[in-house]
Design an enzyme around this catalytic site. Structure first.
Site, short mmCIF file in Angstrom:
data_model
loop_
_atom_site.label_atom_id
_atom_site.label_comp_id
_atom_site.label_asym_id
_atom_site.label_seq_id
_atom_site.Cartn_x
_atom_site.Cartn_y
_atom_site.Cartn_z
N SER A 1 0.79 -1.24 0.00
CA SER A 1 0.00 0.00 0.00
C SER A 1 0.82 1.28 0.00
CB SER A 1 -0.91 0.01 1.21
OG SER A 1 -1.67 -1.16 1.23
N THR A 2 2.08 1.18 0.36
CA THR A 2 2.89 2.40 0.37
C THR A 2 3.01 2.99 -1.04
OG1 THR A 2 4.80 0.95 0.24
CG2 THR A 2 4.32 1.90 2.38
#
Lengths: 377, 627
Positions: free
Chosen positions: B352-353
């Site tokens: 998700s980063t």
């Protein structure tokens, strides 16, 4: 004791002697400084040279008949000195297993060096006195053998085989030139050699041992004595034609055991090159040839004593010189012989200078007026 | 008559005399001959050769020995010239077993704090094999009292007795024969006990150096360490071995054996070159705080490993930490895993980063506005991404705050594969960073032409056709500090990189998303545990499932990430954190209540812990009054 001849010493000869002396003085300085990291040897050598020169200057003033008249006394004194070295310390001095020195605290005196000169002086007198005996088969010969034998025995006991050899050989050469019958010399010579060979055959591996130096490949020979020879050759090779330069030699540091005495010629080869070595050889050859000429001139003037002495001195110096150089050039196994006029060493330097002074004196006597010459011997 | 006779006798005598001088002449010419031989010999020696090697070469080889002058290894420094790796001058003690006198052994044992028997045995065993070396103690510091004690011992004289072989004198005849080299009589020896006061022999303090790493384990995986041969094995030590080690000098010199003094005339073959110092962009303090935070977190969450990187806006690496790590000063153990620089060596899916970059691209392409009144529909399934039933529609801010996959995929559906590929490519994914090339894994980014429709979707939240190392992820976040541009990373000072800064996103988009990421690190966002009191923090959590045996492991085995920067406006520090397989995580409201491990409750805490310390040491950042 002193007597003027009205002549000056031969300038060329004197110049040659002093040149060689200076050259040797510098080279032995370089060698001893490198080997010991100390100036002591240089200072001592300088003192010896000064002492030798002053004694030589004195010798120039002394006529030859003085030696002839006193040669017996000299001989006995020297024999006593040779015997004195066997006294325990502090009189006798033993270095590296040889007892050759009398300790005078400040310096050590080596009587065998004196014997070399005294033997010549005595032998010459003996030959003149015994001229008739000499031609009588064997009588004179036996007498000679006794003289040589007495000194050689003492020298062998020290042991100083080198000096014994030099003294005997010089004496025999003088005997030869004094007119001994060749037949006689041949017979005695052969018998001496025969005895030697006979002894030789009693000892196992004798021939191998004696000739191993020449038979074995020098560079495969691991023996410690040959090491010196190898290092001398390597040093000379480093020098090539012009040398590595004064003081730049490196063999003197640790590789050569006696760089300032026996192996000085290798140092000359390394630092001054072939040119330096040839310079020493030619200068010395000049001195000796000049000496032989002086001896011949003296003989022409019928001054037999002077002639024998001059011849003896030349033979002795040449022999010493030849053996030392042959050793440094790897032609014969190393033995303790100094290079006259060049090596470090008080006794040998002083007596070499005195001998050469005597040679100069003979020349001066040769050239002086007939009236004066009459009582010269 | 008589006169006649006398003349005749005179002539006869003269004849005889002439004969003598011929004899003298013969001797003379004999010597002349000898001298000629010598003259020839003097000129021929230097031309001769032995066994194919010319005597002059031989002389040259013998005269000189090859001497090495050891170059000092360069130091490794941080950006403030603090030493990270240096050389300690030490001593080591060698005992020569063949020389040490028995009488001294008790004294020596006392100084060395050993048992007398042990030392005796050691010495005896070495003496048996004739060895002259027994390194009894290594790494003696110059301040060690042993050195002073040894000095005293060396001055001491005690009564030493030794059995000596004394040669018996040869008798005269044997001596003569020996000297003439005709017969070798073996000299016999008698054993005599000789005692005299003597000093100790065979004790030598030798010079030694040791590589020393003052920051111990905190930098070990980055710096690597030198091996037993003093060569750099891994990390900076290995990568920059040539510059650090310098070059040993080689010269031919002549040694004076007994004094160890060299003669003159040395000939230099290679000039010695001292090792060069290497100054890293690392800040030792920041490194320390990051390391301590990672260490604490790995231990607390029982993770397999953890790593983090802190960057300055211009791309300089301020810290690069890995845990577990070993103390490189301890030579007793070596575990290659503990020297693994996971920041550079591991390629992972960052999860998700990566979502902020999808949003940035959509903003740049005017596909979204990212305002509070724009809603993204998350009620319909897209591909294999199913709606969670919790939300129907979300703002971009909400999507980021809750790290919503379907919302991100929805946005990505509006983007072209080519545009995404180009942007990710510009962000540096799949490219070598060039920091420590030998250990770096450049990750991968598959070309869009080979993408399936699901690949674009998964790429939008950090999976699928890309893998990256942590440094690449952190570098991508540099866009927030450089108004949309991305500079190359830099680990070594004073080295300029060929690569220039690349503009990836527009300034406006960056400002908007940065603002949204600030909201992520708030009580409403997934990054709530990264909040630092007094500072505006922006960041994004990530939780990635790890591929185990070819498929994503849904049961717990995870990587958790956090990538963030502070302050939000004009960021000064950019940090990325990764924890591998944390097993124990807790809720924020009850530190003892176990929870599922995610980026929010593990990696984010590392960020807070490390940044908290870093910021409190940095007075240049103004405290924000917001919190």
């Amino acid at each position: 004791m002193f007597e003027k001849t009205g002549q000056v010493p031969d300038k060329n000869l004197l110049f040659a002697i002093l040149t060689l002396l200076t050259f040797g003085w510098i080279l032995s300085f370089s060698a001893s400084l490198g080997h010991f990291s100390s100036y002591d040897y240089f200072i001592k050598q300088t003192i010896f040279i000064i002492l030798g020169l002053s004694l030589g200057y004195t010798a120039l003033k002394i006529p030859l008949y003085f030696y002839k008249n006193h040669s017996k006394l000299f001989f006995i004194i020297t024999l006593i000195c040779l015997a004195l070295v066997f006294l325990p310390e502090p009189i006798g001095k033993t270095v590296k297993g040889s007892t050759r020195w009398i300790d005078f605290v400040l310096f050590k005196f080596q009587p065998s060096e004196m014997m070399k000169l005294v033997m010549i002086l005595f032998m010459a007198g003996f030959l003149v006195r015994q001229e008739k005996d000499l031609r009588k088969p064997y009588m004179g010969f036996i007498k000679t053998l006794i003289i040589i034998g007495s000194s050689s025995l003492l020298l062998l006991l020290e042991p100083d085989i080198g000096a014994a050899f030099i003294i005997s050989a010089t004496a025999f050469a003088m005997l030869l030139t004094a007119g001994v019958y060749l037949k006689q010399l041949f017979i005695v010579g052969t018998s001496v050699v025969a005895i030697f060979v006979a002894i030789l055959f009693q000892i196992p591996n004798r021939v191998e041992r004696l000739t191993s130096f020449w038979r074995e490949d020098l560079w495969l020979n691991k023996s410690e004595k040959v090491w010196q020879t190898k290092q001398a050759l390597i040093g000379i090779a480093r020098g090539d034609w012009t040398g590595v330069g004064l003081g730049n030699g490196i063999q003197k540091y640790t590789k050569l055991p006696e760089p300032h005495t026996d192996m000085i010629f290798a140092i000359i080869g390394e630092e001054t090159g072939i040119i330096g070595m040839l310079f020493v050889l030619f200068t010395f050859a000049y001195i000796v040839l000049k000496g032989f000429k002086i001896a011949k001139d003296a003989l022409k003037n019928n001054r037999k004593y002077s002639s024998y002495v001059g011849f003896g001195i030349c033979t002795w110096l040449s022999m010493q010189f030849s053996i030392n150089i042959a050793m440094n050039l790897g032609l014969i196994p190393p033995k303790g012989f100094t290079l006259p006029l060049i090596s470090y060493g008080g006794s040998s330097m002083i007596f070499a200078l005195i001998s050469l002074a005597i040679l100069l004196r003979i020349d001066m006597e040769n050239r002086c007026e007939y009236s004066k010459q009459k009582h010269y011997v | 008559m008589s006169g006649k006779i006398s003349t005749i006798s005179k002539t006869l005598a003269l004849g005889r005399v002439q004969n003598y001088w011929r004899r003298q002449g013969a001797i003379k010419y004999f010597f002349v001959f000898l001298f000629s031989v010598f003259s020839y010999q003097t000129t021929s020696i230097s031309q001769s050769s032995i066994a194919g090697l010319s005597i002059q070469d031989r002389a040259y080889h013998q005269a000189a020995s090859l001497e090495r002058t050891i170059a000092q290894r360069g130091d490794i420094l941080d950006r403030n010239s603090h030493i990270l790796a240096s050389n300690l001058l030490l001593k080591r003690l060698n005992l020569d077993p063949t020389l040490i006198q028995v009488e001294f052994i008790p004294k020596l044992a006392h100084i060395l704090d050993m048992k007398v028997q042990t030392l005796s045995k050691l010495l005896a065993s070495k003496r048996k094999i004739g060895s002259r070396y027994l390194i009894i103690k290594k790494n003696i510091m110059l301040t060690d009292p042993i050195i002073e004690q040894l000095k005293q011992l060396k001055l001491m004289r005690i009564l030493v007795c030794a059995n000596k072989n004394i040669a018996n004198k040869l008798d005269f005849m044997a001596h003569i024969l020996n000297t003439l080299n005709l017969q070798k009589t073996k000299t016999t020896h008698t054993l005599v006990k000789q005692c005299k006061r003597a000093r100790i022999a065979g004790v030598a303090l030798q010079q030694d150096t040791k590589r020393y790493y003052p920051k111990a384990a905190s930098l070990a995986p980055l710096l690597g360490r030198v091996n037993a041969n003093k060569k750099g094995g891994s990390g900076i030590e290995g990568e920059f071995e040539n510059s650090l080690a310098g070059r040993d000098g080689q010269s031919l010199i002549n040694f004076k054996a007994h004094t160890n003094k060299s003669y003159f005339n040395s000939k230099t073959i290679t000039q010695r070159q001292q090792g060069q110092n290497i100054m890293l962009t690392i800040d030792a303090d920041i490194q320390y705080h990051a390391y301590e935070a990672i260490k604490k977190s790995v231990q607390k969450h029982e993770a397999d490993s953890g790593s983090a990187i802190v960057l300055a806006p211009n791309g300089e690496v301020l810290a690069m930490v890995n845990y577990p790590a070993d103390n490189p000063n301890d030579n007793s153990t070596y575990n290659a895993e503990h020297y693994r620089n996971r920041v550079l060596s591991d390629k992972v899916e960052p999860g998700s980063t990566m979502k902020p970059f999808t949003m940035l691209l959509a903003l740049d392409k005017n596909q979204i506005t990212a305002t509070e009144d724009e809603f993204i529909d998350v009620s319909k399934r897209i591909g294999h991404i199913k709606p969670d039933g919790k939300y129907k529609q979300m703002t971009i801010k909400k999507i980021l705050q809750k790290s919503h996959n379907l919302g991100t995929v929805n946005v990505s559906e509006r983007l072209e594969s080519k545009a995404m590929y180009n942007t990710w490519n510009k962000l540096g994914f799949g490219h070598q960073l060039g920091l420590i090339p030998s250990i770096e894994n450049s990750g991968s980014l598959r070309h869009f032409s080979s993408w399936a429709s699901s690949d674009k979707r998964t790429l939008s939240f950090g999976y699928g056709p890309m893998e990256a190392n942590l440094a690449q992820l952190a570098r991508a976040y540099l866009v927030f500090a450089n108004e949309g541009a991305i500079p190359p990373l830099k680990l070594v000072k004073n080295i300029s990189t060929y690569e220039g800064t690349t503009q990836v996103f527009s300034k406006q988009s960056i400002a908007k998303i940065a603002h949204l990421l600030d909201a992520v690190v708030s009580n409403q966002g997934s990054g709530y545990q990264a909040q630092i009191k007094g500072y505006n923090v922006a960041g994004k959590t990530g939780t990635a499932e790890i591929v185990v045996n070819g498929s994503y492991n849904k049961k717990g085995t995870k990587r958790t990430f956090f990538a963030g920067f502070v302050p939000v406006k004009k960021p000064k520090y950019i940090m990325a954190v990764r924890l591998d397989h944390p097993k124990k995580c807790y809720t924020s409201w009850n530190p003892n209540l176990a929870n599922k491990c995610e980026g929010s409750n593990s990696a984010a805490m590392v960020f807070k812990e490390a940044m908290g310390h870093i910021l409190s040491n940095d007075t240049s950042i103004k405290l924000s009054m917001k919190n």
